[in-house]
Design a protein around this motif. Structure first.
Motif, PDB file in Angstrom:
ATOM      1  N   ALA A 108      -2.573   5.510 -13.326  1.00 21.68           N
ATOM      2  CA  ALA A 108      -1.116   5.493 -13.165  1.00 21.68           C
ATOM      3  C   ALA A 108      -0.674   6.240 -11.922  1.00 21.68           C
ATOM      4  O   ALA A 108       0.390   5.949 -11.358  1.00 21.68           O
ATOM      5  N   MET A 109      -1.482   7.200 -11.455  1.00 22.76           N
ATOM      6  CA  MET A 109      -1.112   7.960 -10.273  1.00 22.76           C
ATOM      7  C   MET A 109      -1.171   7.129  -8.997  1.00 22.76           C
ATOM      8  O   MET A 109      -0.719   7.572  -7.942  1.00 22.76           O
ATOM      9  N   LYS A 110      -1.706   5.909  -9.093  1.00 18.88           N
ATOM     10  CA  LYS A 110      -1.679   5.010  -7.938  1.00 18.88           C
ATOM     11  C   LYS A 110      -0.271   4.517  -7.641  1.00 18.88           C
ATOM     12  O   LYS A 110      -0.004   4.014  -6.539  1.00 18.88           O
ATOM     13  N   SER A 111       0.625   4.616  -8.619  1.00 18.98           N
ATOM     14  CA  SER A 111       2.001   4.163  -8.404  1.00 18.98           C
ATOM     15  C   SER A 111       2.595   4.861  -7.191  1.00 18.98           C
ATOM     16  O   SER A 111       2.334   6.040  -6.947  1.00 18.98           O
ATOM     17  N   ILE A 112       3.424   4.131  -6.448  1.00 20.63           N
ATOM     18  CA  ILE A 112       4.031   4.712  -5.251  1.00 20.63           C
ATOM     19  C   ILE A 112       5.496   5.064  -5.461  1.00 20.63           C
ATOM     20  O   ILE A 112       6.124   5.632  -4.577  1.00 20.63           O
ATOM     21  N   VAL A 156      -3.742 -19.332   0.461  1.00 18.60           N
ATOM     22  CA  VAL A 156      -2.904 -19.544   1.635  1.00 18.60           C
ATOM     23  C   VAL A 156      -1.843 -18.460   1.717  1.00 18.60           C
ATOM     24  O   VAL A 156      -1.540 -17.925   2.797  1.00 18.60           O
ATOM     25  N   GLN A 157      -1.275 -18.106   0.573  1.00 17.54           N
ATOM     26  CA  GLN A 157      -0.272 -17.038   0.558  1.00 17.54           C
ATOM     27  C   GLN A 157      -0.875 -15.724   1.029  1.00 17.54           C
ATOM     28  O   GLN A 157      -0.259 -14.977   1.788  1.00 17.54           O
ATOM     29  N   LEU A 158      -2.079 -15.461   0.580  1.00 15.42           N
ATOM     30  CA  LEU A 158      -2.723 -14.200   0.942  1.00 15.42           C
ATOM     31  C   LEU A 158      -2.915 -14.088   2.447  1.00 15.42           C
ATOM     32  O   LEU A 158      -2.783 -13.008   3.027  1.00 15.42           O
ATOM     33  N   GLN A 159      -3.217 -15.189   3.073  1.00 15.30           N
ATOM     34  CA  GLN A 159      -3.466 -15.163   4.515  1.00 15.30           C
ATOM     35  C   GLN A 159      -2.203 -14.802   5.300  1.00 15.30           C
ATOM     36  O   GLN A 159      -2.279 -14.297   6.417  1.00 15.30           O
ATOM     37  N   SER A 160      -1.037 -15.061   4.700  1.00 12.90           N
ATOM     38  CA  SER A 160       0.217 -14.783   5.396  1.00 12.90           C
ATOM     39  C   SER A 160       0.718 -13.358   5.168  1.00 12.90           C
ATOM     40  O   SER A 160       1.692 -12.941   5.798  1.00 12.90           O
ATOM     41  N   LEU A 161       0.035 -12.626   4.298  1.00 17.99           N
ATOM     42  CA  LEU A 161       0.480 -11.266   3.996  1.00 17.99           C
ATOM     43  C   LEU A 161      -0.118 -10.262   4.967  1.00 17.99           C
ATOM     44  O   LEU A 161      -1.164 -10.487   5.572  1.00 17.99           O
ATOM     45  N   LYS A 162       0.554  -9.138   5.064  1.00 21.09           N
ATOM     46  CA  LYS A 162       0.051  -8.069   5.910  1.00 21.09           C
ATOM     47  C   LYS A 162      -1.156  -7.400   5.254  1.00 21.09           C
ATOM     48  O   LYS A 162      -1.313  -7.418   4.038  1.00 21.09           O
ATOM     49  N   GLU A 163      -1.951  -6.765   6.095  1.00 20.31           N
ATOM     50  CA  GLU A 163      -3.155  -6.118   5.590  1.00 20.31           C
ATOM     51  C   GLU A 163      -2.844  -4.985   4.611  1.00 20.31           C
ATOM     52  O   GLU A 163      -3.636  -4.678   3.741  1.00 20.31           O
ATOM     53  N   ASP A 164      -1.677  -4.364   4.784  1.00 21.96           N
ATOM     54  CA  ASP A 164      -1.345  -3.236   3.921  1.00 21.96           C
ATOM     55  C   ASP A 164      -0.562  -3.650   2.679  1.00 21.96           C
ATOM     56  O   ASP A 164       0.007  -2.817   1.984  1.00 21.96           O
ATOM     57  N   SER A 165      -0.516  -4.950   2.388  1.00 22.56           N
ATOM     58  CA  SER A 165       0.171  -5.401   1.180  1.00 22.56           C
ATOM     59  C   SER A 165      -0.496  -4.816  -0.060  1.00 22.56           C
ATOM     60  O   SER A 165      -1.722  -4.652  -0.115  1.00 22.56           O
ATOM     61  N   VAL A 166       0.315  -4.501  -1.040  1.00 19.97           N
ATOM     62  CA  VAL A 166      -0.175  -3.932  -2.293  1.00 19.97           C
ATOM     63  C   VAL A 166       0.008  -4.976  -3.390  1.00 19.97           C
ATOM     64  O   VAL A 166       1.050  -5.631  -3.467  1.00 19.97           O
ATOM     65  N   PHE A 167      -0.999  -5.113  -4.242  1.00 16.21           N
ATOM     66  CA  PHE A 167      -0.931  -6.092  -5.323  1.00 16.21           C
ATOM     67  C   PHE A 167      -0.838  -5.369  -6.668  1.00 16.21           C
ATOM     68  O   PHE A 167      -1.535  -4.382  -6.900  1.00 16.21           O
ATOM     69  N   TYR A 168       0.007  -5.909  -7.519  1.00 19.58           N
ATOM     70  CA  TYR A 168       0.218  -5.345  -8.849  1.00 19.58           C
ATOM     71  C   TYR A 168       0.004  -6.420  -9.901  1.00 19.58           C
ATOM     72  O   TYR A 168       0.439  -7.567  -9.738  1.00 19.58           O
ATOM     73  N   TYR A 193       4.608  -2.367 -17.804  1.00 21.00           N
ATOM     74  CA  TYR A 193       3.550  -1.576 -17.190  1.00 21.00           C
ATOM     75  C   TYR A 193       2.959  -2.358 -16.022  1.00 21.00           C
ATOM     76  O   TYR A 193       3.080  -3.580 -15.951  1.00 21.00           O
ATOM     77  N   SER A 194       2.312  -1.644 -15.122  1.00 26.89           N
ATOM     78  CA  SER A 194       1.668  -2.308 -13.994  1.00 26.89           C
ATOM     79  C   SER A 194       0.384  -1.593 -13.616  1.00 26.89           C
ATOM     80  O   SER A 194       0.203  -0.407 -13.898  1.00 26.89           O
ATOM     81  N   PHE A 195      -0.496  -2.333 -12.985  1.00 24.57           N
ATOM     82  CA  PHE A 195      -1.747  -1.793 -12.465  1.00 24.57           C
ATOM     83  C   PHE A 195      -1.867  -2.195 -10.998  1.00 24.57           C
ATOM     84  O   PHE A 195      -1.617  -3.359 -10.649  1.00 24.57           O
ATOM     85  N   VAL A 196      -2.248  -1.261 -10.149  1.00 26.19           N
ATOM     86  CA  VAL A 196      -2.521  -1.588  -8.751  1.00 26.19           C
ATOM     87  C   VAL A 196      -3.877  -2.291  -8.698  1.00 26.19           C
ATOM     88  O   VAL A 196      -4.895  -1.726  -9.097  1.00 26.19           O
ATOM     89  N   THR A 238      10.320  -0.974 -10.295  1.00 31.34           N
ATOM     90  CA  THR A 238      10.646  -1.908  -9.219  1.00 31.34           C
ATOM     91  C   THR A 238      10.149  -3.276  -9.656  1.00 31.34           C
ATOM     92  O   THR A 238       9.526  -3.413 -10.711  1.00 31.34           O
ATOM     93  N   THR A 239      10.383  -4.276  -8.824  1.00 27.85           N
ATOM     94  CA  THR A 239       9.899  -5.609  -9.162  1.00 27.85           C
ATOM     95  C   THR A 239       8.384  -5.660  -9.187  1.00 27.85           C
ATOM     96  O   THR A 239       7.787  -6.411  -9.955  1.00 27.85           O
ATOM     97  N   GLY A 240       7.751  -4.846  -8.353  1.00 31.07           N
ATOM     98  CA  GLY A 240       6.304  -4.822  -8.323  1.00 31.07           C
ATOM     99  C   GLY A 240       5.739  -3.716  -9.194  1.00 31.07           C
ATOM    100  O   GLY A 240       5.191  -3.955 -10.272  1.00 31.07           O
ATOM    101  N   ASP A 241       5.882  -2.490  -8.739  1.00 32.57           N
ATOM    102  CA  ASP A 241       5.351  -1.317  -9.422  1.00 32.57           C
ATOM    103  C   ASP A 241       6.263  -0.952 -10.593  1.00 32.57           C
ATOM    104  O   ASP A 241       7.459  -0.720 -10.411  1.00 32.57           O
ATOM    105  N   ALA A 242       5.699  -0.881 -11.803  1.00 34.02           N
ATOM    106  CA  ALA A 242       6.493  -0.450 -12.959  1.00 34.02           C
ATOM    107  C   ALA A 242       6.834   1.029 -12.872  1.00 34.02           C
ATOM    108  O   ALA A 242       7.675   1.511 -13.622  1.00 34.02           O
ATOM    109  N   GLY A 243       6.185   1.761 -11.980  1.00 34.75           N
ATOM    110  CA  GLY A 243       6.528   3.149 -11.724  1.00 34.75           C
ATOM    111  C   GLY A 243       5.639   4.151 -12.436  1.00 34.75           C
ATOM    112  O   GLY A 243       5.079   3.878 -13.499  1.00 34.75           O
ATOM    113  N   LEU A 244       5.512   5.322 -11.829  1.00 32.79           N
ATOM    114  CA  LEU A 244       4.672   6.385 -12.383  1.00 32.79           C
ATOM    115  C   LEU A 244       5.060   6.719 -13.810  1.00 32.79           C
ATOM    116  O   LEU A 244       4.209   6.844 -14.684  1.00 32.79           O
TER     117      LEU A 244
END
Length: 458
Positions: free
Chosen positions: A163-167, A336-348, A411-414, A172-178
């Motif tokens: 859970a400490m991976k949360s930013i 194809v979507q992944l190729q258009s994302l930035k290298e620092d994109s975070v997945f949840y 809940y979310s997982f990185v 949020t829409t992505g991270d459910a939060g710490l």
């Protein structure tokens, strides 16, 4: 400190017998967290305080059954500060009862690296020892009281600090939060692994176990560690100005505000050591980014409602548009979507509206696109985390403050490392699977379920 604590707990338990209405009694502090589900708040107030005009009864009425955020998932952000205030005033009561003004509440370091860290301390298991007996409770899982590491008990949920991976702190829409993710694990996992239906495993009974306080002290340490590592608490007035009622060391009413306990520098305690964020934790965003956090690109793969059972459940995720995110032009090929994302994109990996009709007494391990060869194990890279069902079901149908029905927790997982691994292997051009494996058989009629499962990138 444990000796002081044990003596004070014994005194407070004795006060429960002689004067249960005292704010310094064990019962009063237990009931502050939650009323046991075999009785009602109204009945207990009438029993303990027959005089309706008793000012202590008015205090009890304000304090009892007020734990955040067990009864309303929409108030999840108050989980950390409410319990911090609870710990602070409880610690002061222990100082008063024990006559030890320098008493400091210990924490149970079950997040440590060794299995020994996850053995319930022997002082809490010594029922025959006169000094330690106040810390013993028979209402625990039997293996817990026998000294088995709680995460190795049959059916136990794993304990980790993913859970400490949360930013971000909150949803949020992505991270459910710490806050929400810690509430799931390690918080909920430890409760379920230690307790039973009249112990730590149930919200209404949890605070009767003296280990409850040391457990929550470690949860508080985890929150403080995340802040120390660079995380940020909410800054809105609606959050910081919220107040909760407690009893001070003399048993008098006191109100504590959330804003007054957000910074340990403003308080009279610190921790001897802090917890590092786990490997693979995304960097914290800037303050501005936190405030305007948005999904920049989405690979949202949503299932319908998923009912879990005693055998593994696999959800095949299919790419769908997400108009509520205002992201247009979603392509059907995830690679194809992944190729258009930035290298620092975070997945949840998001588990939304986690709910149950009754406490399942079982958790679930979550795997993202396992290979399907042999039994799934937590040691493999497909394992992304665990799901605890502690406090996702109503405590009691007749309870005055029963939770709103039909709405669970998110809940979310990185899973960035896992997604990149699948991408490298060329396995993301098809629809990935999410598999949930029960740690034990769920209770009959509990119907654990998840409204939707989604893979989101930001």
């Amino acid at each position: 400190m444990l000796k002081i604590y044990a003596g004070a707990v014994g005194t407070m338990m004795a006060t429960t017998q002689s004067n249960p209405g005292s704010p310094l009694s064990w019962l009063f502090q237990w009931y502050t967290h939650a009323i046991p589900n075999d009785r009602t708040k109204a009945a207990e107030l009438a029993r303990i305080y027959p005089n309706a005009s008793d000012p202590v009864r008015a205090l009890a009425n304000k304090m009892w059954n007020t734990c955040e955020a067990h009864r309303n998932p929409a108030r999840e952000d108050f989980f950390f500060p409410w319990h911090r205030l609870f710990l602070i005033y409880f610690e002061r009561i222990i100082r008063q009862v024990s006559g030890e003004p320098k008493f400091t509440l210990p924490y149970w370091n079950y997040t440590g690296p060794s299995p020994q860290n996850r053995i319930l301390p022997v002082q809490f298991r010594s029922s025959g020892d006169a000094a330690w007996k106040p810390l013993f409770r028979p209402d625990r899982n039997r293996d817990t009281n026998d000294g088995v590491p709680i995460d190795q008990i049959s059916g136990a949920s794993p304990i980790d600090i993913k859970a400490m991976k949360s930013i971000v702190y909150g949803q949020t829409t992505g991270d459910a939060g710490l806050c929400s993710n810690v509430d799931n694990n390690p918080h909920g996992s430890v409760h379920g692994d230690v307790g039973n239906q009249r112990g730590m495993g149930r919200v209404p009974w949890a605070a009767n176990d003296p280990i409850f306080w040391l457990h929550h002290c470690n949860i508080d340490r985890l929150w403080a560690s995340w802040i120390k590592a660079g995380g940020a608490n909410p800054s809105s007035p609606g959050f910081k100005n919220e107040k909760f009622t407690f009893a001070d060391s003399n048993g008098a009413l006191v109100e504590g505000s959330v804003g007054s306990v957000l910074d340990l520098n403003d308080l009279d305690y610190d921790y001897d050591r802090y917890i590092d964020r786990p490997p693979g934790s995304p960097p914290f965003p800037s303050k501005l980014t936190v405030e305007v956090f948005a999904i920049r690109a989405v690979a949202r793969r949503v299932s319908g409602p998923v009912t879990l059972g005693a055998s593994p459940t696999t959800v095949k995720l299919t790419t769908q548009p997400a108009p509520e995110l205002n992201f247009q032009g979603i392509k059907k090929d995830l690679s194809v979507q992944l190729q258009s994302l930035k290298e620092d994109s975070v997945f949840y990996l998001r588990l939304n509206d986690v709910n149950a009709s009754a406490p399942p007494d079982a958790g679930y391990d979550v795997y993202l696109d396992p290979s399907g060869e042999g039994e799934l194990k937590r040691s493999e890279s497909a394992y992304v985390g665990s799901l605890s069902f502690f406090d996702v079901a109503p405590h009691d149908e007749q309870h005055e403050a029963a939770e709103p029905k039909g709405k669970g927790r998110n809940y979310s997982f990185v899973v960035t490392d896992r997604v990149r691994e699948l991408q490298k292997e060329g396995r993301l051009s098809r629809e990935p699977n999410v598999t949930l494996v029960p740690t034990g058989a769920p209770s009959e009629g509990s119907a654990p379920r998840i409204a939707s499962v989604s893979l989101v990138s930001s």
